[in-house]
Write a protein that holds these residues in place. Structure first.
Motif, mmCIF file in Angstrom:
data_model
loop_
_atom_site.group_PDB
_atom_site.id
_atom_site.type_symbol
_atom_site.label_atom_id
_atom_site.label_comp_id
_atom_site.label_asym_id
_atom_site.label_seq_id
_atom_site.Cartn_x
_atom_site.Cartn_y
_atom_site.Cartn_z
ATOM 1 N N GLN A 1 -6.458 -16.951 -21.602
ATOM 2 C CA GLN A 1 -6.017 -17.879 -21.414
ATOM 3 C C GLN A 1 -6.244 -19.390 -20.457
ATOM 4 O O GLN A 1 -6.453 -19.311 -19.189
ATOM 5 C CB GLN A 1 -3.935 -17.941 -21.481
ATOM 6 N N PRO A 2 -6.555 -21.207 -21.406
ATOM 7 C CA PRO A 2 -6.853 -21.227 -19.498
ATOM 8 C C PRO A 2 -4.612 -21.694 -19.109
ATOM 9 O O PRO A 2 -4.059 -21.640 -18.790
ATOM 10 C CB PRO A 2 -6.520 -23.089 -20.908
ATOM 11 N N TYR A 3 -5.480 -23.093 -17.983
ATOM 12 C CA TYR A 3 -5.083 -22.743 -16.771
ATOM 13 C C TYR A 3 -4.053 -23.919 -16.111
ATOM 14 O O TYR A 3 -4.676 -24.909 -16.157
ATOM 15 C CB TYR A 3 -4.271 -21.392 -16.060
ATOM 16 N N VAL A 4 -5.216 -24.077 -14.828
ATOM 17 C CA VAL A 4 -5.701 -25.242 -14.571
ATOM 18 C C VAL A 4 -7.186 -25.642 -14.710
ATOM 19 O O VAL A 4 -7.192 -27.121 -15.005
ATOM 20 C CB VAL A 4 -6.212 -24.857 -13.257
ATOM 21 N N PHE A 5 -7.984 -24.661 -15.944
ATOM 22 C CA PHE A 5 -9.280 -25.128 -16.273
ATOM 23 C C PHE A 5 -8.539 -25.017 -17.741
ATOM 24 O O PHE A 5 -8.338 -24.454 -18.781
ATOM 25 C CB PHE A 5 -9.832 -23.842 -16.243
ATOM 26 N N THR A 6 -8.979 -26.117 -18.472
ATOM 27 C CA THR A 6 -8.984 -26.411 -20.110
ATOM 28 C C THR A 6 -10.009 -26.375 -21.029
ATOM 29 O O THR A 6 -9.473 -25.856 -22.198
ATOM 30 C CB THR A 6 -8.113 -27.759 -20.374
ATOM 31 N N SER A 7 -11.271 -26.379 -20.309
ATOM 32 C CA SER A 7 -12.048 -26.590 -21.703
ATOM 33 C C SER A 7 -13.353 -25.548 -20.299
ATOM 34 O O SER A 7 -13.684 -26.149 -18.782
ATOM 35 C CB SER A 7 -12.653 -27.632 -21.791
#
Length: 546
Positions: free
Chosen positions: A87-93
């Motif tokens: 799942q993304p968190y601080v990084f989205t990609s």
């Protein structure tokens, strides 16, 4: 409330309080300058017990008891949910055309508890301070070892990760020393949480002492913030981070108290005064607190008994085979965890792609064949065997397992000279050079069969070098090396790992025990306390008392 073995509170010990029935409806608390009564109307309060008076709550240690609370007050680049899905968190990609240079984008909404943006410089700084030897992060190498510059930082000759670039405040570019198709997965944990670099790292590159404490005006990246800590009393208080960029936390407060005695802790949880624990392991936990308390998903971690193949009599393959085939492993599991929450293991791999239908043939239970093998070995039978010494035999369930194994060897093979010691890595008794059996866990922080086996049976692994006595099978090594070059979604990655495990099987170098469940360690009225393969609560913002 705090209890120490040598400490009373207002001249009444916790045990005395229990005898007087004080815990039935009222809770003592040491949060604040004086004791206060915590009543039911306090509502959404998670009241947790920590089993020791830990002196260091820095989130940068990468392990230990305090690490298990990291997700409540610190954000991570990404995370795995309870089903092992990324799942993304601080990084989205994240992307990489060659699996050697990786580019990560930061969520534009990501901020610290003071409202300041989480920047690429903060992430680089967090990684760098965790890589400094003096920070003593136990597992930072699992995350960053392939990043250019890490080796130099880890040996103390540099203080910068030269492979991490920050072209702008929302972009992090990582250059690795070699291609790694699953590098992005290695970042999805709280081993190296995201901190405000100017607070956690000093001008000399080292970690700033006590930077995370409220008195230091620390800011936090997770859903809760630390508002009070008393190291001597063993208490901490967390409250919601109003600036959190994710879902709004449901809890009003988290109170952690240190109680060293497991019997007392169990009684207080059973009475309802507390509703969670950092890690409560007893042989009667399910009977005492119900199955919900210790329930949880299986994670890619397993416990086994490893044979040191370089030490007599384990240097004889027929002895190893005899010892394994003489043990009823169904009975072994029932003797140690009759009610769960763990699951009997037949192989090393579990809870990763490739664990099911792996082609690994479980070791059979065949006392007659085992006796014949021992007679055919270079030792000729039990009389000429040296004493068999276990280490890592600590805790009631482990002791029960080891005793079951010893009894099976006595009944089925006539072996009577067996000894057991609790120490695992630092055993220093008179027989330290004769230890043949190590009880220990292996596992991975990413749902990947190659990583799992690379850390347990590859000749470069600590487990192979230390527990297995320098074990090296060239076929195993070559299969895992080839598998590591395959993309995460390449079927050959899994197939090669499965083949490596089958080759290892035929060396008869371990006695499988169990696959580990990641327990909730919370009462059934506490919702959303499920944890992941990183030993973290998956969605701390969703935890509620209901």
């Amino acid at each position: 409330m705090t209890i120490r073995n040598d400490q009373n509170f207002s001249q009444i010990s916790r045990r005395d309080a229990l005898k007087l029935g004080l815990a039935a409806g009222v809770g003592f608390s040491l949060f604040g300058a004086s004791a206060r009564i915590v009543m039911a109307q306090d509502g959404q309060v998670l009241k947790a017990i920590n089993p020791a008076f830990d002196q260091d709550w820095s989130p940068l240690r990468g392990g230990g008891r305090t690490f298990r609370w990291n997700s409540f007050w610190w954000a991570s680049p990404m995370y795995f949910d309870a089903d092992g899905k990324l799942q993304p968190y601080v990084f989205t990609s994240w992307e990489s055309p060659d699996k050697k240079v990786w580019t990560f984008k930061i969520d534009p909404k990501a901020v610290f508890s003071d409202g300041s943006k989480i920047t690429a410089a903060d992430i680089k700084g967090s990684w760098e301070v965790s890589s400094m030897p003096n920070t003593k992060n136990q597992r930072v190498d699992q995350v960053l070892s392939k990043v250019a510059g890490y080796k130099e930082m880890s040996d103390g000759s540099a203080n910068e990760l030269t492979g991490v670039a920050t072209p702008d405040e929302s972009t992090v570019v990582c250059t690795l020393t070699e291609a790694d198709p699953i590098f992005f997965m290695r970042l999805a944990n709280h081993i190296v949480p995201i901190t405000k670099a100017e607070q956690s790292r000093g001008s000399d590159g080292e970690e700033v002492a006590d930077w995370y404490k409220p008195d230091s005006k620390a800011v936090f990246s997770g859903p809760f913030k630390l508002t009070a800590i008393d190291i001597d009393a063993g208490t901490l208080t967390f409250e919601p981070n109003e600036k959190f960029f994710g879902p709004k936390p449901k809890l009003a407060r988290i109170e952690i108290s240190s109680i060293e005695d497991n019997v007392t802790a169990t009684s207080l949880i059973k009475s309802g005064e507390y509703n969670a624990h950092t890690e409560l392991v007893t042989s009667t936990i399910i009977q005492d607190l119900g199955p919900e308390f210790s329930a949880g998903p299986l994670i890619p971690t397993s416990q086994h008994f490893w044979f040191n193949t370089s030490r007599a009599p384990m240097d004889d393959p027929k002895v190893r085979q005899a010892l394994i085939m003489a043990v009823d492993r169904d009975g072994l599991f029932k003797a140690s965890y009759p009610d769960g929450p763990h699951k009997k293991a037949d192989q090393i791999l579990n809870s990763v792609p490739g664990a099911d239908n792996s082609g690994f043939e479980p070791y059979p239970y065949d006392p007659a064949a085992a006796k014949k093998l021992l007679a055919e070995s270079s030792y000729g039978g039990p009389e000429r065997l040296p004493k068999l010494l276990f280490v890592g035999i600590s805790g009631p369930a482990i002791q029960a397992a080891a005793q079951f194994i010893a009894e099976q060897w006595r009944q089925n093979l006539g072996i009577t000279a067996v000894d057991m010691k609790p120490q695992q890595d630092a055993y220093a008794g008179p027989d330290q050079n004769a230890v043949q059996i190590f009880r220990d866990d292996v596992g991975t922080r990413v749902p990947d069969a190659v990583s799992y086996l690379a850390g347990s049976i590859a000749s470069t692994s600590s487990n192979a070098q230390n527990k297995l006595g320098g074990y090296k099978n060239d076929k195993v090594d070559s299969l895992l090396a080839e598998a590591a070059t395959k993309a995460a979604d390449d079927p050959d990655r899994v197939k090669l790992a499965q083949e490596a495990q089958k080759v290892f099987r035929d060396d008869w170098a371990f006695l499988p025990w169990y696959s580990q469940a990641m327990s909730r360690w919370a009462t059934k009225d506490v919702k959303a306390m499920e944890k992941n393969l990183d030993w973290q609560v998956v969605a701390p913002w969703d935890v509620s008392i209901g």
